[in-house]
Write a protein that holds these residues in place. Structure first.
Motif, PDB file in Angstrom:
ATOM      1  N   TYR A 123       0.813  -1.231   0.000  1.00  0.00           N
ATOM      2  CA  TYR A 123       0.000   0.000   0.000  1.00  0.00           C
ATOM      3  C   TYR A 123       0.841   1.274   0.000  1.00  0.00           C
ATOM      4  CZ  TYR A 123       0.591  -1.074   4.989  1.00  0.00           C
ATOM      5  OH  TYR A 123       1.119  -1.433   6.197  1.00  0.00           O
ATOM      6  N   HIS A 148       8.084   7.118   6.632  1.00  0.00           N
ATOM      7  CA  HIS A 148       7.553   6.308   7.741  1.00  0.00           C
ATOM      8  C   HIS A 148       8.718   5.731   8.565  1.00  0.00           C
ATOM      9  CE1 HIS A 148       5.418   2.847   9.653  1.00  0.00           C
ATOM     10  NE2 HIS A 148       6.479   2.160   9.266  1.00  0.00           N
ATOM     11  N   MET A 219      -6.377  -9.204  17.445  1.00  0.00           N
ATOM     12  CA  MET A 219      -6.544  -8.069  18.373  1.00  0.00           C
ATOM     13  C   MET A 219      -8.009  -7.761  18.661  1.00  0.00           C
ATOM     14  SD  MET A 219      -3.635  -5.287  17.313  1.00  0.00           S
ATOM     15  CE  MET A 219      -3.999  -5.181  15.567  1.00  0.00           C
ATOM     16  N   HIS A 240       0.000   1.720  12.333  1.00  0.00           N
ATOM     17  CA  HIS A 240      -1.101   1.554  11.369  1.00  0.00           C
ATOM     18  C   HIS A 240      -1.771   0.201  11.560  1.00  0.00           C
ATOM     19  CE1 HIS A 240       2.067   3.745   8.696  1.00  0.00           C
ATOM     20  NE2 HIS A 240       1.671   4.492   9.673  1.00  0.00           N
TER      21      HIS A 240
HETATM   22  C1  LIG Z   1      -1.815  -1.453   7.662  1.00  0.00           C
HETATM   23  S1  LIG Z   1      -1.125  -2.965   8.134  1.00  0.00           S
HETATM   24  C2  LIG Z   1       0.251  -2.455   9.127  1.00  0.00           C
HETATM   25  C3  LIG Z   1       1.310  -3.501   9.224  1.00  0.00           C
HETATM   26  C4  LIG Z   1       2.554  -3.078  10.010  1.00  0.00           C
HETATM   27  N1  LIG Z   1       2.220  -2.644  11.337  1.00  0.00           N
HETATM   28  C5  LIG Z   1       3.338  -2.005   9.290  1.00  0.00           C
HETATM   29  O1  LIG Z   1       3.427  -0.878   9.810  1.00  0.00           O
HETATM   30  O2  LIG Z   1       3.894  -2.282   8.237  1.00  0.00           O
HETATM   31  C6  LIG Z   1      -2.308  -3.535   9.346  1.00  0.00           C
HETATM   32  C7  LIG Z   1      -1.936  -4.870   9.956  1.00  0.00           C
HETATM   33  O3  LIG Z   1      -2.869  -5.181  10.984  1.00  0.00           O
HETATM   34  C8  LIG Z   1      -3.181  -6.546  10.892  1.00  0.00           C
HETATM   35  N2  LIG Z   1      -4.500  -6.749  11.524  1.00  0.00           N
HETATM   36  C9  LIG Z   1      -5.680  -6.234  11.139  1.00  0.00           C
HETATM   37  N3  LIG Z   1      -6.655  -6.626  11.979  1.00  0.00           N
HETATM   38  C10 LIG Z   1      -6.051  -7.405  12.905  1.00  0.00           C
HETATM   39  C11 LIG Z   1      -6.530  -8.119  14.037  1.00  0.00           C
HETATM   40  N4  LIG Z   1      -7.825  -8.124  14.380  1.00  0.00           N
HETATM   41  N5  LIG Z   1      -5.636  -8.797  14.786  1.00  0.00           N
HETATM   42  C12 LIG Z   1      -4.339  -8.822  14.452  1.00  0.00           C
HETATM   43  N6  LIG Z   1      -3.816  -8.192  13.383  1.00  0.00           N
HETATM   44  C13 LIG Z   1      -4.674  -7.479  12.629  1.00  0.00           C
HETATM   45  C14 LIG Z   1      -3.180  -6.861   9.412  1.00  0.00           C
HETATM   46  O4  LIG Z   1      -3.037  -8.237   9.154  1.00  0.00           O
HETATM   47  C15 LIG Z   1      -1.976  -6.027   8.985  1.00  0.00           C
HETATM   48  O5  LIG Z   1      -0.801  -6.766   9.112  1.00  0.00           O
END
Ligand SMILES: C[S@@+](CC[C@H](N)C(=O)[O-])C[C@H]1O[C@@H](n2cnc3c(N)ncnc32)[C@H](O)[C@@H]1O
Length: 337
Positions: A123, A148, A219, A240
């Protein structure tokens, strides 16, 4: 489109700094991000920021401001995006999408090896971004990723330094774990995510860099939290990732209050920090709400602070973001009882 989650498509080419052959295009970018800018975004003294940043963090972070006509067109584009039917809401049904997106990154890591480039989430692809209340044009999608990382380097050195362990919740491709490993070579790192492909990438990063564990965690339900090593000496970070929870952050917050880590550091879109009376902000806030991004988290922390249960060390909008919203607001807090 799914503005802030991975798309399932053929793997992107390895991101690269703008090449020499693009010089004529690069000439339009008349500004460069400096340590002073980063200090301004984070509200930190420039000496502290300069001490931490490496030369390569800022190298080639070129941009230009949009003209008035371009700005008007982008505001309209951002408004149009709000009525876009393919704009997807966060929620439990998104798990398979994340799994598939991170599988693409895993394939790239298998092919190219572990590096900041190979773990760059898909993204990070926008050439128009938000900076200090304005739209800016940048050479390519790597600009946002690299800024970032520069912001994270400064934030981690200010708030994570000294922790016995760092646990990242929603760690995705492990890009932040890779940076943390670079900054803190001896600190055990744990990266949690609900997508199993994330744990597979973390395993590869661990094989290359050492002392990094992956853990499956949802989460929303906190299923998997009983195996998480969060103690009084742990720093918990999210980048994020809380955004994905909408208003369903209760189980996670209860876990953190109970576990009592030394510090919690979040770089997330925070609805409460937008000014709804400002047009540039209100279109981002509408986008935030339409995507069902994090809502009420800062309000809840403030209530807990009023009740003497947490201390909020920072709650600050940096003013940096993608064209549609600002996922770079900083919240730092710790439980006090
Ligand atoms: C926008 S990405 C950010 C990834 C990472 N933190 C980064 O900065 O590159 C959002 C992340 O949250 C994870 N995610 C979304 N909902 C989640 C949940 N309910 N429990 C655990 N992980 C979750 C997704 O799989 C994804 O890896």
């Amino acid at each position: 489109m799914n503005m802030h989650s991975p798309t399932v498509s053929s793997p992107r080419p390895k991101p690269a700094r703008p090449k020499a052959h693009a010089t004529s295009t690069l000439a339009e970018f008349d500004r460069a991000i400096t340590a002073i800018d980063i200090a301004g975004l984070l509200g930190m003294p420039v000496e502290n920021v300069s001490r931490v940043l490496r030369h390569e963090d800022l190298e080639g972070l070129l941009y230009r401001e949009l003209t008035t006509a371009e700005r008007t067109a982008w505001l309209q584009k951002a408004r149009d995006a709000l009525t876009d039917d393919v704009l997807q809401r966060t929620g439990p049904e998104r798990q398979a999408r994340w799994q598939a997106g991170w599988q693409e990154v895993l394939d790239r890591v298998d092919r190219d090896g572990v590096s900041a480039e190979s773990v760059m989430p898909q993204y990070f692809r926008h050439d128009t971004l938000r900076l200090n209340g304005r739209y800016i044009r940048v050479p390519d999608g790597t600009f946002e990723y690299r800024l970032h990382r520069a912001l994270c380097r400064v934030i981690f050195s200010r708030y994570v330094l000294g922790a016995d362990r760092v646990v990242e919740l929603g760690c995705g491709t492990g890009a932040n774990l890779l940076l943390l490993r670079d900054m803190f070579p001896d600190t055990p790192l744990v990266g949690c995510d609900w997508a199993k492909s994330s744990q597979e990438i973390v395993t590869e990063i661990d094989a290359a860099k050492g002392n990094i564990a992956g853990a499956n965690l949802d989460m929303l339900t906190m299923e998997g939290a009983d195996r998480l090593p969060v103690t009084a000496d742990t720093a918990v970070v999210t980048l994020h990732a809380l955004e994905q929870l909408g208003n369903r952050f209760g189980p996670l917050l209860a876990f953190l209050m109970d576990a009592g880590p030394r510090i919690c550091v979040h770089l997330e879109p925070i609805a409460e920090l937008y000014d709804p009376n400002n047009e540039f902000d209100s279109v981002a806030l509408e986008y935030h709400n339409k995507r069902n991004y994090l809502s009420g988290f800062l309000t809840e922390l403030r209530e807990l602070e009023n009740a003497g249960r947490v201390e909020i060390l920072a709650a600050r909008r940096t003013g940096f973001g993608s064209p549609f919203q600002e996922a770079y607001s900083l919240i730092v807090w710790r439980p006090t009882v």
